[in-house]
Design an enzyme around this catalytic site. Structure first.
Site, short mmCIF file in Angstrom:
data_model
loop_
_atom_site.label_atom_id
_atom_site.label_comp_id
_atom_site.label_asym_id
_atom_site.label_seq_id
_atom_site.Cartn_x
_atom_site.Cartn_y
_atom_site.Cartn_z
N CYS A 319 0.82 -1.21 0.00
CA CYS A 319 0.00 0.00 0.00
C CYS A 319 0.85 1.26 0.00
CB CYS A 319 -0.88 -0.03 1.25
SG CYS A 319 -2.02 1.32 1.30
N ARG A 418 -12.85 0.20 -4.50
CA ARG A 418 -12.26 0.20 -3.16
C ARG A 418 -11.82 1.61 -2.74
NH1 ARG A 418 -7.59 -0.87 -0.06
NH2 ARG A 418 -8.21 -2.27 1.61
P1 RVP Z 1 -0.54 -6.86 4.09
O1 RVP Z 1 -1.03 -8.04 4.90
O2 RVP Z 1 0.42 -6.01 4.85
O3 RVP Z 1 -0.01 -7.27 2.76
O4 RVP Z 1 -1.81 -5.92 3.85
C1 RVP Z 1 -2.99 -6.36 3.24
C2 RVP Z 1 -4.02 -5.26 3.30
O5 RVP Z 1 -3.57 -4.13 2.54
C3 RVP Z 1 -5.36 -5.60 2.69
O6 RVP Z 1 -6.19 -6.36 3.51
C4 RVP Z 1 -5.94 -4.22 2.40
O7 RVP Z 1 -6.54 -3.64 3.54
C5 RVP Z 1 -4.71 -3.40 2.06
N1 RVP Z 1 -4.55 -3.21 0.60
C6 RVP Z 1 -4.90 -4.02 -0.42
N2 RVP Z 1 -4.53 -3.44 -1.57
C7 RVP Z 1 -3.97 -2.28 -1.22
C8 RVP Z 1 -3.43 -1.28 -2.11
O8 RVP Z 1 -3.32 -1.49 -3.31
N3 RVP Z 1 -3.09 -0.14 -1.57
N4 RVP Z 1 -3.96 -2.16 0.11
#
Ligand code: RVP
Length: 501
Positions: A319, A418
């Site tokens: 993210c 989203r």
């Molecule tokens: P991680 O477990 O740290 O990989 O995080 C997963 C979370 O990141 C997802 O459950 C969602 O809330 C968030 N996410 C998913 N896509 C993206 C993005 O493209 N920014 N973020």
């Protein structure tokens, strides 16, 4: 004037748990990781509890039907990704609900006029040595015979030998009728000393295989998360745009719980979506909402009727929301603040709304920290994306196996719903990246290791349940120098591959 928080926000890596007294009773085998998934009134039981506090992220690169089955076997739940058509998402949900533990849909199938060379190629592709010979070469065609490695000798046979000449023909194959229970199938396997047993319908069409090797595994799966009809439980992601069409299709397919998938949940769109669900289905349909990062956001969603609330903005490994938009909060602080609001709401109303820490789990112990800080369960993306069961490609990069992992806000996923704030139906800028993560093997092995660490730390804190951990945990912030002290230091590591997992 803008409001300023006095303290900086923190993330999991800046905290440590300190041990409490552990009695002789406090051993990992006695720890229960059962935890509520949906809200409940004081003195009542939640409609759905998880047997382990893990859920998989609502992402294309994480939660499909294969991963959902594997996680439900271990006691957690997946939320199938919503960034696909309604039909595709409903079909994934339906496949999880149709999955019968111990009954495997055959993935190695061949026609009788194919050859030994084809058998060898298939074996290499699937890694499976039992091949169904069917009239149309599919896993649901009319069963004509079975080939196992005992049916051919590569050193003595020409590779163009037709399958029909060395398969065990159907007249000699012991099979079970469709509708036989798993225990009946296992009896047939034991009585006839078989390794595999095909299950066929009245027309002689192949339905499943039951394998001897799965028997002990099934016996071991005591944590399985099952619905009242003994089917695996599964969740599904939805958005705040097409819910009136998507939700009925997902419920029809058998989804046990829904979750609004949004990067920012403190919005009228979420309130409207939950209100629609309550108006259509009352409390029968369970729906989580989020994501929020403070008490106000939690209260808003709890009052709107959410069954659980998800926490986290910008902490996900893929993210870049904090970089692109400048919003978010350190995940630990967000969990601590939302947990305070959840407890206050419970005291006031007698309604307990479970909270989920979503994203930013890097080390296994971050799960224990999130639980200790008040989360009822966690949601993980990167963690699950590394396993065999995740939907993405396994690729070899510079001699190391990796799996692909991309964010829902990346150009690759283009999940504009989203990040939607109303307006144009498109992703205007990226909030996520496309990446690789080190391949880590099977979900079962990894989840078992992770949870044994969680149980062990809970015992150090003198806690046999998650609720007890939340009550007894003593947490301390660590200085940056103490963080360095936490890893191996001042020694030369012998194994240079000893990398952070
Ligand atoms: P991680 O477990 O740290 O990989 O995080 C997963 C979370 O990141 C997802 O459950 C969602 O809330 C968030 N996410 C998913 N896509 C993206 C993005 O493209 N920014 N973020």
């Amino acid at each position: 004037m803008a409001f300023y928080y006095e303290e900086p926000c923190h993330t999991f890596n800046e905290y440590l748990l300190m041990p409490g007294y552990s009695s002789a009773e406090c051993i990992p085998n006695h720890v229960s990781l059962k935890t509520p998934l949906t809200k409940f009134k004081k003195g009542e039981e939640p409609a759905i509890s998880l047997n382990v506090p893990l859920t998989s992220a609502i992402m294309q690169s994480v939660s499909n039907d294969t991963l959902a089955v594997a996680l439900a076997k271990e006691g957690g739940v997946s939320f199938i990704y919503g960034s696909q058509t309604i039909e595709q998402e409903a079909a994934m949900v339906a496949r999880v609900k149709a999955y019968k533990a111990g009954f495997v849909t055959s993935d190695s199938n061949i026609k009788p006029d194919q050859t030994l060379a084809d058998i060898l190629k298939l074996k290499e592709e699937t890694g499976h040595s039992t091949v169904a010979v069917t009239d149309d070469g599919t896993g649901t065609g009319k069963l004509l015979g079975v080939v196992s490695s005992r049916d051919y000798r590569v050193s003595r046979m020409a590779v163009d030998t037709p399958v029909s000449s060395f398969m065990t023909p159907i007249e000699k194959v012991i099979s079970a009728p469709k509708g036989a229970t798993l225990s009946e199938c296992n009896d047939i396997i034991w009585e006839n000393k078989l390794n595999s047993l095909p299950v066929v319908d009245d027309d002689g069409k192949l339905c499943y295989f039951v394998f001897r090797k799965d028997y002990s595994e099934h016996k071991e799966n005591t944590s399985e998360l099952l619905d009242a009809q003994k089917r695996y439980m599964v969740g599904a992601g939805i958005n705040t745009r097409d819910y009136a069409e998507r939700i009925p299709a997902l419920l029809e397919a058998g989804a046990d719980v829904l979750c609004i998938d949004s990067s920012e949940g403190y919005s009228e769109w979420q309130k409207r979506t939950i209100a629609w669900v309550r108006q259509q289905y009352g409390d029968r349909v369970k729906i989580g909402a989020g994501n929020v990062i403070d008490g106000d956001g939690f209260r808003f969603l709890a009052e709107a009727g959410a069954d659980f609330v998800k926490i986290g903005i910008g902490g996900g490994s893929i993210c870049i929301t904090r970089e692109t938009k400048g919003i978010g909060r350190g995940q630990a602080t967000a969990v601590i603040e939302v947990a305070k609001a959840r407890d206050a709401y419970y005291k006031e109303t007698g309604i307990y709304v479970p909270i989920c820490s979503d994203g930013g789990i890097v080390y296994d112990h971050h799960i224990t920290l999130a639980l200790a800080m008040g989360a009822d369960f966690v949601m993980l993306g990167r963690y699950f994306s590394r396993f065999d069961e995740s939907p993405t490609n396994k690729v070899n990069i510079n001699g190391q196996y990796m799996k692909e992992y991309w964010g829902e806000g990346s150009n690759r996923a283009r999940n504009w719903q989203r990040y939607d704030l109303g307006g144009a139906k498109k992703l205007s800028f990226e909030e996520g990246v496309d990446s690789y993560v080190p391949y880590a093997g099977s979900l079962k092995d990894n989840v078992n290791t992770t949870l044994s660490k969680v149980r062990s730390t809970m015992c150090n804190c003198g806690a046999l349940t998650i609720a007890e951990l939340q009550e007894k945990a003593k947490l301390t912030l660590v200085s940056s120098t103490s963080i360095l002290e936490g890893g191996a230091h001042d020694v030369l590591l012998k194994d240079s591959n000893n990398q952070v997992k």
